[in-house]
Scaffold this motif. Structure first.
Motif, PDB file in Angstrom:
ATOM      1  N   SER A 162     -16.592 -64.396 -22.702  1.00 48.34           N
ATOM      2  CA  SER A 162     -15.447 -63.504 -22.498  1.00 48.34           C
ATOM      3  C   SER A 162     -14.399 -64.150 -21.597  1.00 48.34           C
ATOM      4  N   THR A 217     -22.130 -56.992 -17.277  1.00 49.60           N
ATOM      5  CA  THR A 217     -22.272 -58.301 -16.635  1.00 49.60           C
ATOM      6  C   THR A 217     -21.819 -58.213 -15.173  1.00 49.60           C
ATOM      7  N   GLN A 512     -29.761 -65.999 -26.114  1.00 54.31           N
ATOM      8  CA  GLN A 512     -29.584 -66.776 -24.874  1.00 54.31           C
ATOM      9  C   GLN A 512     -30.482 -66.227 -23.792  1.00 54.31           C
ATOM     10  N   LYS A 519     -30.388 -64.176 -13.639  1.00 50.46           N
ATOM     11  CA  LYS A 519     -29.619 -62.938 -13.414  1.00 50.46           C
ATOM     12  C   LYS A 519     -30.495 -61.910 -12.722  1.00 50.46           C
TER      13      LYS A 519
HETATM   14  O1  F6P Z   1     -24.201 -66.049 -20.021  1.00 48.62           O
HETATM   15  C1  F6P Z   1     -24.825 -65.058 -20.744  1.00 48.62           C
HETATM   16  C2  F6P Z   1     -23.840 -64.197 -21.486  1.00 48.62           C
HETATM   17  O2  F6P Z   1     -24.530 -63.167 -22.103  1.00 48.62           O
HETATM   18  C3  F6P Z   1     -23.015 -64.976 -22.494  1.00 48.62           C
HETATM   19  O3  F6P Z   1     -23.639 -65.189 -23.683  1.00 48.62           O
HETATM   20  C4  F6P Z   1     -21.801 -64.121 -22.584  1.00 48.62           C
HETATM   21  O4  F6P Z   1     -20.757 -64.831 -23.152  1.00 48.62           O
HETATM   22  C5  F6P Z   1     -21.589 -63.773 -21.127  1.00 48.62           C
HETATM   23  O5  F6P Z   1     -22.887 -63.605 -20.613  1.00 48.62           O
HETATM   24  C6  F6P Z   1     -20.733 -62.575 -20.861  1.00 48.62           C
HETATM   25  O6  F6P Z   1     -21.262 -61.409 -21.418  1.00 48.62           O
HETATM   26  P1  F6P Z   1     -20.410 -60.097 -21.552  1.00 48.62           P
HETATM   27  O7  F6P Z   1     -19.266 -60.367 -22.477  1.00 48.62           O
HETATM   28  O8  F6P Z   1     -21.347 -59.068 -22.085  1.00 48.62           O
HETATM   29  O9  F6P Z   1     -19.904 -59.734 -20.178  1.00 48.62           O
END
Ligand code: F6P
Length: 559
Positions: A162, A217, A512, A519
């Motif tokens: 993102s 995230t 992944q 995390k």
């Molecule tokens: O790094 C792990 C991950 O899940 C990536 O695959 C993804 O691009 C990133 O985190 C961000 O995830 P999200 O868009 O759900 O915040």
């Protein structure tokens, strides 16, 4: 590393794999110089072109027989079958039970694509229309901040997929961008990024795109909260949020709970992997910068590469060729790394973008059946733009001990013609791959030193240092101009290369799980950092580090 070598895979036991192992022998002591000298058609034979991208792969440690075996390996791994399954939306991401459909995001929207009795294309078309309406409104000034000010600053808050794609596009496509809009990217949990942006952004004309497929995230939500608190404080209330906050997510509920109005949410789907999402509304910052017409050119370039990938025979198929050359080096020459060297500062973020595409997709040691692989998978992807990197990493490329392969990329035409600059850039670009392949000989070095008046002793002493063995493999990718169409084709080329390698290695390139453990531990660690007492729940190293950090923080008066 998973325990290797206990299980002998079908792949390494296949006769084509064994034939490839035997094919190494003719290359022992063979120099690419002689491959060129004995085959005047080598350049024609080992080059291919599609979607405006010309690929010269003749400067590789290959011959016709090797390439035939590599294409047989691809065919036996059923690249064509897996490719058809991906484009048809079958659930090839088995550990998450999901289709892998980023290609639907650039498909012609009037061509239905039915998944589980549901045509996904109207949804794709509707989000594209929403992106067009919104980006037009921001660009023509009809979407304003809460006080009626035209938007001047756009902050993409997101990480991983993102962030890396949109951030890479910001630089790559800047010649096509509206210079009245400034883009900012905030990704890391460290407060410096968001703090730096908020210190400069004029709140009345700043737009925040909270980009997170999951909307859970940690870093993104942390940064989004800080931005929201800042806006509420600056504007004096929550009313301004609807003018300044948008969400790009597959989790609408979380976004609206966060305070973003439902009409400001751009939908994502679980069949779009984060690292493959720049074609969706995750690319909104790019659409805002370059306008939706240009963004659709980017999609058209990727679509053209999709069509090429699906229709060209394996032997002429750019993603397949690049993938199989990678397999050749990783699995047979024991190569651990592959460099991406764009001779274009606009592509300076391309290696970082490809790191996620490649290493998050294929950095795995367990195959689709849960067995530890008895072969290597994703290489370390690294690289920097030329000519700068000639003055940093190239010493190792030319004379280091590792086996390293590299892709060199350049456009024939610059966006900013300044005198002879582009010609000089291209001369360096061509010279480096020639030098990496050709190297020099002892006679060359001796003649050069003698012509400079070196004594016999000086020549003997310097000769080993000035010798370039050459024989270092490179691919060269040329295109006319780095326009949105070419950029789209280039990105899709690498996406499909990674896909093909994943198929050959029999791994799921679309999950992944490897990022989860760290995390989860970070969440627990936060509690330990908050505790007053000494840490004792971890291993001795981690406990020691927590305690030392707390001590440092106490000294600085921080809790
Ligand atoms: O790094 C792990 C991950 O899940 C990536 O695959 C993804 O691009 C990133 O985190 C961000 O995830 P999200 O868009 O759900 O915040």
């Amino acid at each position: 590393m998973a325990k290797r070598g206990l299980h002998l895979s079908k792949l390494t036991q296949s006769s084509v794999w064994k034939s490839l192992q035997k094919r190494l022998q003719p290359f022992d002591g063979l120099h690419m110089r002689s491959l060129f000298a004995t085959d005047p058609d080598r350049f024609e034979r080992f080059s291919a072109e599609a979607c405006g991208i010309f690929l010269d792969y003749s400067k590789n440690l290959i011959d016709g027989e090797t390439m035939d075996l590599l294409f047989t390996l691809a065919a036996q791994a059923d690249v064509e079958g897996w490719r058809a399954s991906m484009f048809a939306g079958e659930r090839i991401n088995t550990t998450e039970n999901r289709p892998v459909l980023h290609t639907a995001l650039r498909r012609e929207t009037d061509k239905p694509l039915v998944i589980d009795d549901d045509d996904v294309m109207p949804g794709v078309a509707s989000v594209l229309a929403q992106m067009r309406e919104f980006s037009d409104a921001v660009r023509d000034g009809s979407w304003t901040g809460a006080t009626g000010k035209r938007i001047t600053d756009v902050v993409n808050v997101g990480i991983g997929g993102s962030n890396l794609g949109p951030r890479m596009l910001d630089k790559a496509l800047r010649p096509y961008a509206d210079t009245a809009l400034r883009l900012h990217f905030v990704s890391s949990a460290g407060g410096g990024m968001i703090g730096g942006v908020l210190a400069e952004a004029p709140w009345e004309s700043t737009l925040f795109l909270i980009s997170s497929k999951t909307f859970t995230t940690e870093e993104t939500i942390l940064n989004a909260r800080t931005a929201r608190d800042w806006l509420v404080q600056q504007s004096g209330g929550e009313d301004a949020l609807s003018h300044h906050f948008l969400a790009i997510t597959a989790n609408k509920t979380k976004a609206t709970d966060f305070g973003i109005p439902a009409e400001n949410v751009f939908e994502l789907w679980d069949w779009v992997g984060g690292r493959y999402s720049l074609w969706s509304s995750v690319g909104l910052s790019a659409a805002l910068a370059i306008g939706m017409d240009r963004f659709e050119e980017l999609l058209a370039g990727a679509r053209a590469m999709d069509e090429h990938f699906q229709s060209a025979p394996l032997q002429e198929n750019l993603p397949v060729i690049l993938a199989m050359l990678g397999v050749w080096y990783i699995n047979f020459f024991n190569a651990k790394a592959h460099a991406i060297i764009p001779y274009d500062h606009r592509l300076s973020r391309f290696p970082a973008y490809l790191q996620q595409v490649d290493m998050e997709s294929n950095g795995k040691a367990v195959d689709r059946d849960g067995q530890a692989t008895d072969y290597d998978t994703a290489p370390v992807i690294w690289g920097k733009p030329g000519t700068d990197c000639q003055h940093s990493i190239f010493q190792k490329l030319h004379q280091g001990t590792d086996f390293l392969s590299a892709d060199f990329l350049a456009a024939a035409e610059p966006h900013t013609p300044v005198g002879d600059h582009h010609k000089v850039l291209l001369a360096n670009f061509l010279a480096q791959t020639e030098a990496l392949m050709m190297g020099n000989t002892e006679d060359d070095v001796r003649a050069d030193l003698e012509s400079r008046g070196a004594s016999v002793e000086e020549t003997a002493a310097l000769l080993p240092h000035k010798l370039f063995l050459g024989n270092r493999p490179t691919n060269t990718l040329l295109f006319k101009r780095l326009d949105p169409f070419t950029m789209g084709a280039l990105i899709a080329l690498y996406e499909h290369k990674v896909f093909v390698q994943g198929v050959v290695w029999n791994i799921n390139s679309f999950d992944q799980w490897g990022v989860e453990l760290g995390k989860n531990l970070a969440d627990k660690m936060l509690g330990d950092l908050d505790n007053d007492g000494p840490a004792h729940l971890h291993d001795a190293s981690t406990n020691g580090l927590i305690n030392r950090l707390k001590e440092f923080r106490r000294c600085r008066g921080i809790r």
